[in-house]
Design a protein around this motif. Structure first.
Motif, mmCIF file in Angstrom:
data_model
loop_
_atom_site.group_PDB
_atom_site.id
_atom_site.type_symbol
_atom_site.label_atom_id
_atom_site.label_comp_id
_atom_site.label_asym_id
_atom_site.label_seq_id
_atom_site.Cartn_x
_atom_site.Cartn_y
_atom_site.Cartn_z
ATOM 1 N N ALA A 1 -2.854 -0.110 -5.236
ATOM 2 C CA ALA A 1 -2.384 -1.508 -5.200
ATOM 3 C C ALA A 1 -3.016 -2.216 -4.008
ATOM 4 O O ALA A 1 -2.335 -2.562 -3.042
ATOM 5 C CB ALA A 1 -0.867 -1.552 -5.124
ATOM 6 N N PRO A 2 -4.320 -2.439 -4.035
ATOM 7 C CA PRO A 2 -5.001 -3.059 -2.893
ATOM 8 C C PRO A 2 -4.558 -4.499 -2.640
ATOM 9 O O PRO A 2 -4.545 -4.954 -1.497
ATOM 10 C CB PRO A 2 -6.482 -2.985 -3.288
ATOM 11 C CG PRO A 2 -6.477 -2.893 -4.781
ATOM 12 C CD PRO A 2 -5.262 -2.104 -5.127
ATOM 13 N N ASP A 3 -4.195 -5.233 -3.727
ATOM 14 C CA ASP A 3 -3.747 -6.614 -3.517
ATOM 15 C C ASP A 3 -2.448 -6.650 -2.729
ATOM 16 O O ASP A 3 -2.268 -7.466 -1.823
ATOM 17 C CB ASP A 3 -3.581 -7.328 -4.854
ATOM 18 C CG ASP A 3 -2.696 -6.558 -5.821
ATOM 19 O OD1 ASP A 3 -2.471 -5.345 -5.592
ATOM 20 O OD2 ASP A 3 -2.210 -7.159 -6.804
ATOM 21 N N LEU A 4 -1.518 -5.755 -3.061
ATOM 22 C CA LEU A 4 -0.271 -5.675 -2.304
ATOM 23 C C LEU A 4 -0.535 -5.223 -0.868
ATOM 24 O O LEU A 4 0.110 -5.692 0.076
ATOM 25 C CB LEU A 4 0.700 -4.711 -2.982
ATOM 26 C CG LEU A 4 1.295 -5.158 -4.322
ATOM 27 C CD1 LEU A 4 2.221 -4.084 -4.863
ATOM 28 C CD2 LEU A 4 2.033 -6.463 -4.165
ATOM 29 N N ALA A 5 -1.496 -4.308 -0.710
ATOM 30 C CA ALA A 5 -1.842 -3.832 0.635
ATOM 31 C C ALA A 5 -2.367 -4.972 1.492
ATOM 32 O O ALA A 5 -1.993 -5.103 2.671
ATOM 33 C CB ALA A 5 -2.874 -2.705 0.535
ATOM 34 N N MET A 6 -3.228 -5.808 0.930
ATOM 35 C CA MET A 6 -3.778 -6.938 1.687
ATOM 36 C C MET A 6 -2.680 -7.946 2.044
ATOM 37 O O MET A 6 -2.645 -8.473 3.155
ATOM 38 C CB MET A 6 -4.877 -7.620 0.863
ATOM 39 C CG MET A 6 -6.138 -6.783 0.678
ATOM 40 S SD MET A 6 -6.885 -6.316 2.264
ATOM 41 C CE MET A 6 -7.312 -7.938 2.902
ATOM 42 N N THR A 7 -1.797 -8.187 1.073
ATOM 43 C CA THR A 7 -0.676 -9.111 1.344
ATOM 44 C C THR A 7 0.219 -8.561 2.443
ATOM 45 O O THR A 7 0.607 -9.270 3.381
ATOM 46 C CB THR A 7 0.154 -9.330 0.064
ATOM 47 O OG1 THR A 7 -0.694 -9.802 -0.969
ATOM 48 C CG2 THR A 7 1.276 -10.333 0.308
ATOM 49 N N GLN A 8 0.568 -7.279 2.317
ATOM 50 C CA GLN A 8 1.406 -6.647 3.338
ATOM 51 C C GLN A 8 0.711 -6.641 4.696
ATOM 52 O O GLN A 8 1.344 -6.893 5.720
ATOM 53 C CB GLN A 8 1.735 -5.218 2.901
ATOM 54 C CG GLN A 8 2.538 -4.407 3.909
ATOM 55 C CD GLN A 8 3.948 -4.930 4.065
ATOM 56 O OE1 GLN A 8 4.464 -5.578 3.158
ATOM 57 N NE2 GLN A 8 4.574 -4.662 5.198
ATOM 58 N N PHE A 9 -0.603 -6.374 4.693
ATOM 59 C CA PHE A 9 -1.353 -6.343 5.947
ATOM 60 C C PHE A 9 -1.333 -7.712 6.627
ATOM 61 O O PHE A 9 -1.115 -7.821 7.850
ATOM 62 C CB PHE A 9 -2.799 -5.907 5.665
ATOM 63 C CG PHE A 9 -3.675 -5.916 6.887
ATOM 64 C CD1 PHE A 9 -3.622 -4.871 7.811
ATOM 65 C CD2 PHE A 9 -4.554 -6.975 7.136
ATOM 66 C CE1 PHE A 9 -4.431 -4.888 8.944
ATOM 67 C CE2 PHE A 9 -5.356 -6.993 8.258
ATOM 68 C CZ PHE A 9 -5.293 -5.950 9.169
#
Length: 774
Positions: A648-656
């Protein structure tokens, strides 16, 4: 009809823009409004009498919920409409002189007009929700009327008491209406008549009538809720004359009369009304003769009169309902006169004290004549309308077949005692101030303005007219009222002469004993003080003590749960979630965990797990705020890694992005925060640890349990298939946030913006405060 009601409210608010002049003479023309309404409702009398049916004015409001603004004109609603507008026209005219020098007379008429519109809406409504809406509007508008003299502390307290008591009753009334709807599936009062047996056979019936009784008893000042009405006498006299003779206090009577054919089971309903009404009428009548303030006498006699009406509705026979219908009109005529007469006396002599008032007939002859007529009607002297009413009331106690002979004697005795005291109270107000020797200090009082005495002359004329020719009132409106309540064509009629019988003997005894009591009991301040000393065990004081204890409990509750510490709020929320969710989870779910679908534990997952645990331990035990913030950032970045690992890279970027921004903001405002408090001791740490571990275990169990059940992917498929087609977006998450949940996201953005502005304001205020101190 809806346009008519709305117009009244519009006119009421428009009156605010009228500027009071020195004498405010043009305000007398406002009486054209209620008088015009009176003529409008007067035209429905022939139609109601000839058609023998109800007139329904339908207006859809929220049809999906069964809520409408339907209005119905039948005998009962028409009588109240005529009283509200007819007596209202006289009060408007009277107040134009009585309140002429008040700088806020425009505000007074605004409140009065809104109240009149609310009362009309209440008695005409054919929908439970609209009835309740107008019911509450009468409480709110009466609050402003009772507390009109805002500079007077007693006036403000009385208004609060009236609003609190009637508002509490309104809450229970709404509950009763909602329960009726849940059983019958309708809010229409007209449809409820056919659902009477359904309601009475339901197991919730006794709760429904109990809640409805609370609403009616609080509004109509029944014992033990009667105490707010004497306090409401702090209002200007026109308010007292209007609210307590023909309108607000009669709203509860209207409610009971309207729902009698729907909810009366002939036993519990009737017994409760008879007991409460009987107690109220005796207590009110007894207390009325021991007061020295004319308004206080009228207040307690009004309480007694309301008790009589509830008592008669409780008896429920044809003649009892006829007596109630007649007494509603009788009481409105003489009580409105009494209040306005009291206002004139107070206006001219600047006192309402019965111990000093006497001989005023020499200076106020017209007022004295009207006062005598009102007193005689109150006493039930022949050729007054009160005599007709009193005879039927006595007749109703003999006509209830359910009772034994001894019970009939008891009920008749209670009515006799009540009428004797009410006769004496009426003589106190209508005779004592006007006969005897005129005190020297009243020698120079001037004659009142015609706008003060003309309304009471009109009321006196109708009292004598209906007394001498009762068939005018009977065939005009009273028979239609009784038919509306009784739900059947009645055979009883009003007559001037019923022959020589026991009832006539009781009427004569009432008059004689009332006059004897009048001469025996002398108004005395000492007697008033003795009765006032008993107030410490009265219902008002008891309710005050209960209210103070509730207030103390609320204070302690607030101090415990809302102590200003964010950590406490989070603790309470998590404990509550653990309790509710945990109870539901372990009570309804058979714990099953599918370990077969779990992937093997990999080394990089273990490293991320160790990082999170280590960061949490540092956060828990560090004494440095900066270290805690950095460790919190480590937790956030570790979660980002988990998202990456599981695709889930999109969620990772948002969380980051969010986590980095949070850490930066924390660091930026670090110097603005207070010093690090050593709030947690060992006991608190153990408590917080237990709560945290329990919450974590619960979430873990729920997650594992969710893996056991097959997932439903219909919603996710819909978003995946339609994201680009409908919203032209390739990122499904963004499409959901911006398009499908656009309104929700917008509101969240607004909330965050407001919170940011609030934080900025607090920080700015603190900075400016520090600069001022420097």
């Amino acid at each position: 009809m809806l346009l008519l009601i709305i117009s009244i409210f519009i006119i009421g608010f428009a009156i605010l823009f009228l500027r009071p002049t020195k004498d405010s003479k043009y305000f007398k023309f406002l009486s054209i409004l209620p008088f015009g309404l009176f003529l409008y409702f007067l035209q429905f009398i022939p139609e109601i009498q000839s058609a023998k049916k109800n007139l329904i004015f339908e207006n859809q409001w929220i049809p999906s919920l069964g809520i409408s603004l339907d209005f119905k004109i039948d005998g009962l609603s028409l009588l109240f409409s005529l009283l509200i507008t007819g007596v209202g026209a006289l009060i408007y005219f009277y107040a134009s002189s009585y309140m002429s020098r008040d700088p806020y007379i425009n505000r007074f008429y605004c409140y009065l007009t809104i109240f009149m519109g609310a009362m009309l809406g209440l008695v005409l409504s054919d929908n439970l929700i609209s009835l309740f809406m107008f019911w509450e509007l009468t409480s709110i508008s009466s609050f402003f009327l009772i507390g009109f003299n805002t500079n007077n502390e007693d006036s403000r307290k009385s208004a609060l008491w009236a609003l609190s008591v009637t508002g509490l009753g309104g809450f229970f009334l709404l509950a009763s209406f909602v329960m009726m709807n849940s059983i019958t599936g309708t809010f229409s009062i007209q449809e409820l008549f056919s659902q009477s047996e359904v309601l009475q056979s339901n197991y919730q019936y006794y709760v429904i009538i109990a809640f409805l009784f609370l609403g009616a008893f609080t509004k109509s000042a029944q014992f033990p809720f009667h105490f707010w009405l004497p306090g409401a006498m702090k209002a200007p006299t026109p308010v007292s004359a209007y609210l307590h003779s023909a309108t607000m206090v009669k709203a509860g009577i209207y409610l009971l009369a309207r729902f009698t054919p729907i909810l009366s089971d002939g036993e519990v309903w009737n017994m409760v009304l008879m007991c409460v009404g009987g107690t109220t009428m005796v207590v009110g009548a007894f207390l009325s003769v021991f007061k020295v303030d004319m308004k206080s006498v009228l207040a307690y006699s009004t309480i007694s009169a309301l008790g009589i009406l509830v008592f008669l509705i409780g008896i429920g026979t044809e003649i009892a309902l006829l007596a109630a219908s007649t007494f509603i009109l009788v009481h409105a005529l003489y009580k409105a006169s009494f209040f306005m007469i009291t206002g004139i006396v107070d206006h001219e002599t600047h006192t309402r004290d019965l111990t000093v008032l006497s001989g005023l007939k020499k200076k106020l002859p017209i007022v004295a004549i009207c006062a005598v007529i009102a007193a005689l009607s109150s006493a039930g002297v022949p050729l007054t309308f009160g005599f007709i009413s009193k005879e039927i009331i006595y007749g109703s106690t003999f006509d209830f077949d359910f009772w034994t002979y001894n019970s009939v004697l008891i009920l008749t005795a209670l009515v006799l005692i009540t009428n004797v005291f009410l006769t004496s109270a009426g003589l106190l107000v209508g005779i004592r101030p006007f006969f005897g020797k005129l005190p020297e200090k009243f020698e120079n009082i001037h004659k009142p303005d015609y706008k003060l005495w003309l309304p009471i002359v009109i009321l006196s004329v109708f009292t004598l007219l209906f007394g001498a020719f009762p068939f005018i009132a009977d065939q005009g409106i009273i028979s239609a009222v009784t038919t509306s309540i009784y739900r059947s064509q009645i055979t009883q009629e009003l007559h001037l002469w019923h022959g020589w019988n026991t009832i006539l003997l009781l009427s004569g005894a009432t008059i004689v004993l009332g006059f004897i009591l009048y001469f025996i009991i002398k108004p005395s301040h000492k007697t008033v003080e003795k009765f006032d000393s008993l107030n410490r065990i009265g219902p008002q004081n008891i309710i005050s003590v209960i209210a103070e204890n509730i207030k103390l409990f609320a204070f302690k509750y607030t101090r415990f749960f809302h102590n200003g510490y964010l950590r406490s709020y989070i603790l309470f929320i998590i404990v509550f979630i653990i309790g509710i969710v945990g109870y539901k989870f372990f009570n309804d779910v058979t714990l099953k965990i599918n370990t077969n679908d779990l992937s093997p534990f990999r080394i990089y997952e273990f490293v991320i797990f160790v990082l999170i645990i280590s960061a949490i331990i540092v956060i828990t035990f560090t004494q440095s705020r900066l270290t805690a913030i950095v460790s919190l950032g480590v937790v956030g970045l570790s979660i980002c890694l988990i998202f990456v690992v599981y695709g889930a890279p999109d969620l990772a970027m948002t969380q980051f992005a969010i986590d980095t921004l949070t850490v930066v903001l924390f660091v930026l405002v670090l110097f603005k925060l207070p010093s690090f408090l050593k709030f947690s001791n060992t006991k608190n740490k153990i408590r917080d640890g237990i709560v945290s571990i329990s919450f974590g275990i619960l979430i873990a169990l729920i997650t594992l349990q969710a893996l056991f059940y097959p997932s439903n992917k219909e919603v996710s498929k819909f978003y995946a298939e339609n994201a680009y087609l409908l919203a032209k977006g390739k990122n499904v998450v963004n499409v959901i946030l911006v398009d499908y949940r656009g309104i929700d996201t917008m509101i969240e953005t607004v909330v965050l913006s407001i919170a940011a502005v609030g934080v900025l304001s607090i920080l700015k205020y603190k900075s400016e405060d520090e600069e001022t101190r420097e």
